[in-house]
Design a protein around this motif. Sequence first.
Motif, PDB file in Angstrom:
ATOM      1  N   ARG A 270       0.837  -1.214   0.000  1.00 61.99           N
ATOM      2  CA  ARG A 270       0.000   0.000   0.000  1.00 61.99           C
ATOM      3  C   ARG A 270       0.864   1.254   0.000  1.00 61.99           C
ATOM      4  N   GLU A 271       1.939   1.247   0.770  1.00 56.63           N
ATOM      5  CA  GLU A 271       2.804   2.429   0.858  1.00 56.63           C
ATOM      6  C   GLU A 271       3.466   2.726  -0.481  1.00 56.63           C
ATOM      7  N   ILE A 272       3.888   1.681  -1.225  1.00 53.78           N
ATOM      8  CA  ILE A 272       4.534   1.969  -2.514  1.00 53.78           C
ATOM      9  C   ILE A 272       3.507   2.286  -3.587  1.00 53.78           C
ATOM     10  N   ASN A 273       2.224   2.097  -3.258  1.00 56.04           N
ATOM     11  CA  ASN A 273       1.135   2.389  -4.198  1.00 56.04           C
ATOM     12  C   ASN A 273       0.490   3.732  -3.887  1.00 56.04           C
ATOM     13  N   ASN A 274       1.331   4.688  -3.470  1.00 56.30           N
ATOM     14  CA  ASN A 274       0.828   6.029  -3.105  1.00 56.30           C
ATOM     15  C   ASN A 274      -0.237   5.957  -2.026  1.00 56.30           C
ATOM     16  N   ASN A 275      -0.062   4.963  -1.103  1.00 54.93           N
ATOM     17  CA  ASN A 275      -0.985   4.761   0.018  1.00 54.93           C
ATOM     18  C   ASN A 275      -2.422   4.478  -0.423  1.00 54.93           C
ATOM     19  N   GLN A 276      -2.566   3.969  -1.627  1.00 55.89           N
ATOM     20  CA  GLN A 276      -3.881   3.544  -2.112  1.00 55.89           C
ATOM     21  C   GLN A 276      -4.037   2.037  -1.873  1.00 55.89           C
ATOM     22  N   PRO A 277      -5.228   1.576  -1.469  1.00 54.25           N
ATOM     23  CA  PRO A 277      -5.400   0.159  -1.120  1.00 54.25           C
ATOM     24  C   PRO A 277      -5.334  -0.765  -2.333  1.00 54.25           C
ATOM     25  N   LEU A 278      -4.830  -1.972  -2.096  1.00 58.26           N
ATOM     26  CA  LEU A 278      -4.814  -3.016  -3.113  1.00 58.26           C
ATOM     27  C   LEU A 278      -5.842  -4.084  -2.824  1.00 58.26           C
TER      28      LEU A 278
ATOM     29  N   SER B  97      -2.465  -9.181 -10.278  1.00 59.32           N
ATOM     30  CA  SER B  97      -1.290  -8.383 -10.628  1.00 59.32           C
ATOM     31  C   SER B  97      -1.191  -7.100  -9.809  1.00 59.32           C
ATOM     32  N   GLY B  98      -2.017  -6.959  -8.768  1.00 59.64           N
ATOM     33  CA  GLY B  98      -2.018  -5.734  -7.978  1.00 59.64           C
ATOM     34  C   GLY B  98      -0.666  -5.363  -7.417  1.00 59.64           C
ATOM     35  N   ALA B  99       0.110  -6.351  -6.961  1.00 61.73           N
ATOM     36  CA  ALA B  99       1.438  -6.067  -6.415  1.00 61.73           C
ATOM     37  C   ALA B  99       2.355  -5.516  -7.497  1.00 61.73           C
ATOM     38  N   GLY B 100       2.260  -6.079  -8.711  1.00 60.25           N
ATOM     39  CA  GLY B 100       3.072  -5.587  -9.820  1.00 60.25           C
ATOM     40  C   GLY B 100       2.706  -4.176 -10.203  1.00 60.25           C
ATOM     41  N   ASP B 101       1.420  -3.869 -10.168  1.00 57.18           N
ATOM     42  CA  ASP B 101       0.981  -2.500 -10.470  1.00 57.18           C
ATOM     43  C   ASP B 101       1.526  -1.513  -9.443  1.00 57.18           C
ATOM     44  N   ALA B 102       1.494  -1.931  -8.162  1.00 59.50           N
ATOM     45  CA  ALA B 102       2.016  -1.058  -7.107  1.00 59.50           C
ATOM     46  C   ALA B 102       3.511  -0.811  -7.289  1.00 59.50           C
ATOM     47  N   TRP B 103       4.231  -1.855  -7.683  1.00 55.10           N
ATOM     48  CA  TRP B 103       5.683  -1.735  -7.914  1.00 55.10           C
ATOM     49  C   TRP B 103       5.969  -0.755  -9.051  1.00 55.10           C
ATOM     50  N   GLU B 104       5.165  -0.795 -10.100  1.00 55.17           N
ATOM     51  CA  GLU B 104       5.332   0.163 -11.189  1.00 55.17           C
ATOM     52  C   GLU B 104       5.021   1.582 -10.719  1.00 55.17           C
ATOM     53  N   THR B 105       4.002   1.705  -9.873  1.00 58.78           N
ATOM     54  CA  THR B 105       3.644   3.020  -9.339  1.00 58.78           C
ATOM     55  C   THR B 105       4.803   3.631  -8.563  1.00 58.78           C
ATOM     56  N   TRP B 106       5.554   2.807  -7.844  1.00 56.57           N
ATOM     57  CA  TRP B 106       6.691   3.283  -7.060  1.00 56.57           C
ATOM     58  C   TRP B 106       7.726   3.989  -7.941  1.00 56.57           C
TER      59      TRP B 106
ATOM     60  N   PHE C 288       1.320  -6.668   2.911  1.00 52.77           N
ATOM     61  CA  PHE C 288       2.514  -7.439   2.576  1.00 52.77           C
ATOM     62  C   PHE C 288       3.706  -6.488   2.482  1.00 52.77           C
ATOM     63  N   VAL C 289       4.837  -6.896   3.040  1.00 58.92           N
ATOM     64  CA  VAL C 289       6.007  -6.015   3.135  1.00 58.92           C
ATOM     65  C   VAL C 289       7.088  -6.452   2.149  1.00 58.92           C
ATOM     66  N   ILE C 290       7.652  -5.479   1.458  1.00 65.97           N
ATOM     67  CA  ILE C 290       8.793  -5.755   0.572  1.00 65.97           C
ATOM     68  C   ILE C 290      10.023  -5.956   1.444  1.00 65.97           C
ATOM     69  N   THR C 291      10.623  -7.136   1.345  1.00 62.96           N
ATOM     70  CA  THR C 291      11.772  -7.472   2.190  1.00 62.96           C
ATOM     71  C   THR C 291      13.103  -7.378   1.444  1.00 62.96           C
TER      72      THR C 291
END
Length: 482
Positions: free
Chosen positions: A25-33, A39-48, A130-133
């Motif tokens: 959520r934090e890497i997705n401009n604090n928008q919920p997934l 593919s939501g996690a991949g979209d958030a990663w691109e948003t970062w 989920f946290v990016i480790t």
Amino acid sequence: MTEELYKTKAEVHNRGLEAIGKTLREINNNQPLTGAHKSGAGDAWETWFGKVKDSDSEPDMREAGVELKATPIKENKNGTLSAKERLVLNIINYMEVVKESFETSHFLHKNKAMELAFYRWKPDTKKDDFVITDVALYEMMKNPVDFAIIKQDWHIIDDYIKQGRAHELSERLTTYLSPCTKGKTAAESLRDQPFSKIRAKQRAYSLKGGYMTYLYRTYVLGGEPSPSIVTDPLELETKSLLDIILDKIRPFIGKKRADLARKFNVKDNTKSTNPEILKHMLGIKGAKEDDFGQEMTKANIKPKTVVVNKGKKELKEEFKILEYKFAEVIEETWEESELREFLQDTKFLIVVFEKDGDDFWLKGAKFWEMPEEDIETSAHMVWEDTIHKIKTGVEITWTPTKRTTNFINSSLENKLFSKLSASQTAYHENSPYSDKLPAKIKWINRPDDQIDLFSDYYMTRQAWWLNKIYIYNQIADLFDSE
């Protein structure tokens, strides 16, 4: 923020490192997934990285030549970490790929460098949390053996399409790079192919789960690399990995196990004798107990040593394939279940010893994967039935000597079945051999004075197994000369 801020691989990787410790959520401009598609996690990663989602054929970070990918990591029961799933790459364009060479392919152009985000998947955690480790800049061409095998896989897929057989593509055809299905339903995902009128399922290139696990443990965590079966990369110019493995076993076929144990300095007649002999034949002596060489892990090849009593047309024991937990399996659909993905992705190396009196002889070895038809009929049916009973209450019949469930039993017709996985039986909470059920057990004939030992919500851990006659039929050609 725009793509232009990250023009080199170093700049992309440095931006990736800043995401470690952040939630999706934090890497997705604090928008919920939560509730987002897979593919939501991949979209958030691109948003970062300020990447606007598109279907461009170029790498996500065009100027740097880097593709962005996010992939989940899970913790296993033994505390180790592994990839939760394959890494899906770009869609295979059947009409265009046949016009390319590997070196000029869209696949290589788009995926030869990837900035990977590894996030920790947990069964009881919302996707947002989920946290990016870890992050890693993966460059495909830096490992010449892996790259040679990926190139072989690409050509296998390309050859099927050129032969008008795109509809016959399967993940079991390849070693590291697989053509996984892509699309919610078969009807929605059908695509034209260039050399046949038969429409084929939409597929995407993907790196197998085993490959991602090995990459994470060594490339990211810095673990000690496993021994390699392939000692000379030039071998891969004329042989496949599977051929190399079988060639290493072939000289020992027909030998007595006691003689092999003596040759390899392995203790005979123990539970680990057969697997240890296999390791020595492959040239990876000294590896950890469950380590059969890095190529095996990367290719999702599961080595299985089996015993057949002389004259019997069945294995000595049933064929265990995959443990599962009740709380996790009931949350799955068949299409995205761990079992289905395991059967679709896994190739078994079955090494056969024949027992004749007190002696064991190495009979042969072969690779086998469960046919798609068996997965989608028999295995699917048994999975559905088992999950339904777990959700609604397993029926267990108590007798003084044993407990039996109403799960579908082993049979040649059903092929797959669920059976005890633990080395001891347990039906109470305080045992490492038991697992908690989501619904109350329907006990039959349980005495009132046995409630403490045989509780309402705990039963022995389970695993998926394959019928021993069914598996014998897959290796029967090794016995054809008898």
